[in-house]
Write an enzyme that holds these catalytic residues in place. Sequence first.
Site, PDB file in Angstrom:
ATOM      1  N   GLN A 207       0.239   0.058   9.745  1.00  0.00           N
ATOM      2  CA  GLN A 207       0.899   0.465   8.500  1.00  0.00           C
ATOM      3  C   GLN A 207       0.485   1.889   8.159  1.00  0.00           C
ATOM      4  OE1 GLN A 207      -0.464  -1.566   4.979  1.00  0.00           O
ATOM      5  NE2 GLN A 207       1.351  -1.031   3.799  1.00  0.00           N
TER       6      GLN A 207
ATOM      7  N   SER B  28      -4.294  -1.589  -5.571  1.00  0.00           N
ATOM      8  CA  SER B  28      -5.618  -1.933  -6.112  1.00  0.00           C
ATOM      9  C   SER B  28      -5.451  -2.864  -7.309  1.00  0.00           C
ATOM     10  CB  SER B  28      -6.347  -0.666  -6.560  1.00  0.00           C
ATOM     11  OG  SER B  28      -5.796  -0.211  -7.786  1.00  0.00           O
ATOM     12  N   ASN B  29      -6.542  -3.525  -7.685  1.00  0.00           N
ATOM     13  CA  ASN B  29      -6.444  -4.479  -8.783  1.00  0.00           C
ATOM     14  C   ASN B  29      -6.148  -3.790 -10.116  1.00  0.00           C
ATOM     15  OD1 ASN B  29      -6.794  -6.365  -6.871  1.00  0.00           O
ATOM     16  ND2 ASN B  29      -8.607  -7.328  -7.768  1.00  0.00           N
ATOM     17  N   GLU B  30      -6.499  -2.501 -10.205  1.00  0.00           N
ATOM     18  CA  GLU B  30      -6.108  -1.758 -11.414  1.00  0.00           C
ATOM     19  C   GLU B  30      -4.583  -1.613 -11.442  1.00  0.00           C
ATOM     20  OE1 GLU B  30      -8.767  -0.770  -9.421  1.00  0.00           O
ATOM     21  OE2 GLU B  30     -10.031  -1.766 -10.890  1.00  0.00           O
TER      22      GLU B  30
ATOM     23  N   GLU C 290       3.617  -8.032   0.452  1.00  0.00           N
ATOM     24  CA  GLU C 290       2.208  -7.916   0.824  1.00  0.00           C
ATOM     25  C   GLU C 290       1.331  -8.585  -0.227  1.00  0.00           C
ATOM     26  OE1 GLU C 290       0.812  -3.868   1.190  1.00  0.00           O
ATOM     27  OE2 GLU C 290      -1.185  -4.492   1.825  1.00  0.00           O
TER      28      GLU C 290
ATOM     29  N   SER D 195      -0.718   5.065   3.379  1.00  0.00           N
ATOM     30  CA  SER D 195      -1.680   5.868   2.619  1.00  0.00           C
ATOM     31  C   SER D 195      -2.022   7.167   3.323  1.00  0.00           C
ATOM     32  CB  SER D 195      -2.967   5.075   2.418  1.00  0.00           C
ATOM     33  OG  SER D 195      -2.697   3.844   1.822  1.00  0.00           O
TER      34      SER D 195
HETATM   35  C1  LIG Z   1     -10.201  -1.515   4.203  1.00  0.00           C
HETATM   36  C2  LIG Z   1      -8.917  -0.871   3.822  1.00  0.00           C
HETATM   37  C3  LIG Z   1      -7.804  -1.042   4.613  1.00  0.00           C
HETATM   38  C4  LIG Z   1      -6.611  -0.392   4.323  1.00  0.00           C
HETATM   39  N1  LIG Z   1      -5.552  -0.505   5.182  1.00  0.00           N
HETATM   40  C5  LIG Z   1      -4.454   0.250   4.983  1.00  0.00           C
HETATM   41  C6  LIG Z   1      -3.405   0.305   5.956  1.00  0.00           C
HETATM   42  O1  LIG Z   1      -3.460  -0.363   6.998  1.00  0.00           O
HETATM   43  N2  LIG Z   1      -2.368   1.129   5.749  1.00  0.00           N
HETATM   44  C7  LIG Z   1      -2.258   1.881   4.616  1.00  0.00           C
HETATM   45  O2  LIG Z   1      -1.286   2.587   4.481  1.00  0.00           O
HETATM   46  N3  LIG Z   1      -3.221   1.870   3.679  1.00  0.00           N
HETATM   47  C8  LIG Z   1      -4.316   1.073   3.834  1.00  0.00           C
HETATM   48  N4  LIG Z   1      -5.334   1.073   2.891  1.00  0.00           N
HETATM   49  C9  LIG Z   1      -5.260   2.025   1.780  1.00  0.00           C
HETATM   50  C10 LIG Z   1      -5.133   1.395   0.410  1.00  0.00           C
HETATM   51  O3  LIG Z   1      -3.851   0.983   0.189  1.00  0.00           O
HETATM   52  C11 LIG Z   1      -5.615   2.459  -0.606  1.00  0.00           C
HETATM   53  O4  LIG Z   1      -7.010   2.554  -0.457  1.00  0.00           O
HETATM   54  C12 LIG Z   1      -5.260   2.099  -2.007  1.00  0.00           C
HETATM   55  O5  LIG Z   1      -3.909   2.310  -2.222  1.00  0.00           O
HETATM   56  C13 LIG Z   1      -6.053   2.910  -3.034  1.00  0.00           C
HETATM   57  O6  LIG Z   1      -5.928   4.285  -2.793  1.00  0.00           O
HETATM   58  P1  LIG Z   1      -7.202   5.227  -2.697  1.00  0.00           P
HETATM   59  O7  LIG Z   1      -8.150   4.618  -1.774  1.00  0.00           O
HETATM   60  O8  LIG Z   1      -6.730   6.590  -2.393  1.00  0.00           O
HETATM   61  O9  LIG Z   1      -7.842   5.187  -4.151  1.00  0.00           O
HETATM   62  P2  LIG Z   1      -7.355   5.987  -5.425  1.00  0.00           P
HETATM   63  O10 LIG Z   1      -5.902   5.833  -5.579  1.00  0.00           O
HETATM   64  O11 LIG Z   1      -7.916   7.342  -5.397  1.00  0.00           O
HETATM   65  O12 LIG Z   1      -8.023   5.135  -6.565  1.00  0.00           O
HETATM   66  C14 LIG Z   1      -9.393   5.244  -6.944  1.00  0.00           C
HETATM   67  C15 LIG Z   1      -9.626   4.302  -8.108  1.00  0.00           C
HETATM   68  O13 LIG Z   1      -8.803   4.678  -9.196  1.00  0.00           O
HETATM   69  C16 LIG Z   1      -7.978   3.596  -9.595  1.00  0.00           C
HETATM   70  N5  LIG Z   1      -6.703   4.122 -10.066  1.00  0.00           N
HETATM   71  C17 LIG Z   1      -5.873   4.978  -9.426  1.00  0.00           C
HETATM   72  N6  LIG Z   1      -4.828   5.253 -10.189  1.00  0.00           N
HETATM   73  C18 LIG Z   1      -4.972   4.569 -11.343  1.00  0.00           C
HETATM   74  C19 LIG Z   1      -4.207   4.441 -12.532  1.00  0.00           C
HETATM   75  N7  LIG Z   1      -3.049   5.065 -12.696  1.00  0.00           N
HETATM   76  N8  LIG Z   1      -4.669   3.637 -13.511  1.00  0.00           N
HETATM   77  C20 LIG Z   1      -5.844   2.977 -13.368  1.00  0.00           C
HETATM   78  N9  LIG Z   1      -6.604   3.070 -12.267  1.00  0.00           N
HETATM   79  C21 LIG Z   1      -6.174   3.848 -11.264  1.00  0.00           C
HETATM   80  C22 LIG Z   1      -7.855   2.742  -8.362  1.00  0.00           C
HETATM   81  O14 LIG Z   1      -7.527   1.427  -8.679  1.00  0.00           O
HETATM   82  C23 LIG Z   1      -9.249   2.862  -7.792  1.00  0.00           C
HETATM   83  O15 LIG Z   1     -10.100   2.023  -8.482  1.00  0.00           O
HETATM   84  C24 LIG Z   1      -6.530   0.407   3.161  1.00  0.00           C
HETATM   85  C25 LIG Z   1      -7.650   0.548   2.326  1.00  0.00           C
HETATM   86  C26 LIG Z   1      -8.828  -0.076   2.642  1.00  0.00           C
HETATM   87  C27 LIG Z   1     -10.009   0.109   1.743  1.00  0.00           C
END
Ligand SMILES: Cc1cc2nc3c(=O)[nH]c(=O)nc-3n(C[C@H](O)[C@H](O)[C@H](O)COP(=O)(O)OP(=O)(O)OC[C@H]3O[C@@H](n4cnc5c(N)ncnc54)[C@H](O)[C@@H]3O)c2cc1C
Lengths: 398, 382
Positions: free
Chosen positions: A126, A383-385, A251, A129
Amino acid sequence: MQLQLSAEDAAFRDEMRTFFTTEVPTDVREAVAERRELTQDQLVRSQRTLNAAGLAVPHWPAEWGGRDWSALRRHIWHEEMQRACVPPPLAFNASMVGPVIATFGSQEQKERFLPATANLDIWWSQGFSEPDAGSDLASLRTTAVRDPSTGSGRAADFVVTGQKTWTTLGQYGDWIFCLVRTDPTVKKQAGISFLLIDMTSPGVTVRPIELIDGGHEVNEVWFEDVRVPADNLVGEENRGWDYAKFLLGNERVGVAPVGATKRVLAQAKQWAGSVSVGDGRSLLDDPLTAARVAELENELLALELTALRVVANSADGKPHPASSVLKLKGTELQQAVSELVVDLAGPASLASGAGDGSALPEWARRATPAYLNLRKASIYGGSNEIQRQIIAKTILGL
Amino acid sequence: MDFSYDDEQQALREAVRGLLSRSYADFENRRRAVAEDPGFDEKTWSRLAEMGVLGLPFAEEDGGMGAGPVEVGIVAQEVGRVLAPEPFLTSVVLAGGVVAGAGRSQQRAEVLGAVSSGDCLLALAHAEPGARWTPSATSVTATAASGGWTLSGVKEPVPHGARADLLVVSAALPERAGTGLFLVPPDAAGLSRTGYATHDGGRAARVDLDDVPATPLGAPGEDATAVLAFALDAARVAAANEAVGAMQVALQTTSGYLESRRQFGVPLKTFQALTFRAADMYVSLELATSLTAWATMVLAAGSPLEIAEAAARAGLQVARAGRHIGQEAIQLHGGIGMTAEYSIGSYTSHLTALEHLLGDAHLHLGRLAGAVADHDEVDPLQ
Ligand SMILES: Cc1cc2nc3c(=O)[nH]c(=O)nc-3n(C[C@H](O)[C@H](O)[C@H](O)COP(=O)(O)OP(=O)(O)OC[C@H]3O[C@@H](n4cnc5c(N)ncnc54)[C@H](O)[C@@H]3O)c2cc1C
């Protein structure tokens, strides 16, 4: 309202139970029971066994291997699978790209990809991100530009440049489905397309990312002038965001592993029973431990019933908005049970790096890496948020 | 009651902070140090010895610096802040504490002198498979023969057991006479050690004893259960301090990330859903810090019973805070928080390890719950 399963559904459940506990390779089921990382080969063998019996992609259109089951039967299928320690079919294939191709893809794409996707002949990754596009996925920057020298208009190849990250099991990936920017001039959601990219194409590089449990399950994937044939565009150009929303809704439903969490909790009780606290008593006899288990069992029961109730209400096949409840609570409980296991393991939980020569039981040595690893569950899949936001906005109208 | 540090204590803190930040201010250095055995930086260990840190808790006549729990707590906090992998807690405070409590004067001078100078890395081989933080030994047994004492059985996990220059081993004494303590050099016949990494980058070992000749620590055949219990409580207070240091930096790192990370065109700190969570982390940290400081003072001035209670209270509060802060720190970072390369996940991992090394919330809560009928209210000012 009716509590009992009908005779037919009960028979269906027995059939599933028998299949999962007798036909799926035992080494795979043991690895799941011991909470070890599965090998690529194990995942492939397991999915092929399911597929051969028509049990890998029951939720797809019947034409492509789906079973037209009721929502209840799908639930039973999913729960029995997890209870029997059978790894669910690879989500990227079965729950993500498969339904997207089946719903929005061309006839050629369906024929080319769906059978191979169901059978895990193609391993999908996938590619959504990016480093700067996580929760704010629509701000993604990987670009796909038509190369007019290869054809005119919609016949022209794409050239893809950019970086994806967190690509789960990308090291095994044959193909990757990506969201790419095809129109930078419009509102960000309106300029995104859904492309299928062969990972053996020149210019694709996969680099490992080590996680806090020491495992290697995610990767960075780099694209440097990667040529992608025009035929690999799914649906319409610049409509990728709609397909992505469809996919993410599916998903969310899939990532609430109620059955697997129930199973680990059941195992945890056995493990607690094996830990002596003196006077012939075990940890399970300890009221603090028992109270914690009882709380978790009750919350899981409530969640499972919610899953059944919500599923029963989404007859049109679209994810119910309450699927966010399942994702949110499902991952929290999955994490809480993994945390319980660490506490049951006690001092033995430190020995994560000890090999089989250790005097401490394997479940105890695996406990902390599993706990740390599962912190991811409240981050990925929206994310759960973000789930809370969906509940607040879409359901409560706030 | 006074929670502030005096000038000398401030100076100690600054000196230790300076030394450890030279080694580990760059998180990559820590990653490198824990990647290979012995799992820490021998040079940093020697520098700590030169500064007197490794002899801090021991009496001057034993070759130490004669400092108290407050100073030990200060060092532990600094260790926690950078996740310094050097075994200050397990080797100096815990294993050293056992020798200080049980050793005869000559043993104390020999062993603790060598610990203080950095020449001897001491490990306490006490945990046994199946046991949960009890101050007694059961499965490793001691036998008195004509030629002296021998030990048999398995100890695991033994912190830094593979690298140790000397092991302090607890063992069940003959005829149910309690738990004895013994010194065993690593080249003793019948001893084997299998080392491995713990999830937080630390080190532990399985230690097999097969009729290993051993020297009694203290009077031969004497029950040392009380000494072990006291040393465990003192180490719990030091561990609480280490956790406080780790939680401070985990929170600081998380707040920093909420300021720098941008999504949806704005820094994450724009979202109150996240800043309130950071505020809750701060509340947890403050409460844990207070209880830890109190327990440190009780350790300096209280009776063993008071100390046991204070260690349990601090242990419980810090365990809960460590879970809360460790989990939220990863969550508020998103995906980056899950990676080994970025520091925050290692804080969570280490906070989890600290808790399971000496006793978790469940142990402490069980103890405290069993005693609620013994008092009307809890008064910190005794
Ligand atoms: C182990 C693992 C496997 C993954 N596998 C895949 C994959 O196969 N393919 C893929 O495409 N992606 C994958 N992901 C990516 C995943 O979808 C992202 O990590 C996720 O979308 C969060 O983005 P970020 O890590 O950039 O965090 P950020 O978006 O930077 O968020 C950081 C924190 O801020 C919070 N936050 C962000 N925006 C808001 C808001 N508007 N209001 C309140 N809180 C907010 C988030 O909830 C989090 O707590 C994976 C992630 C992990 C950890």
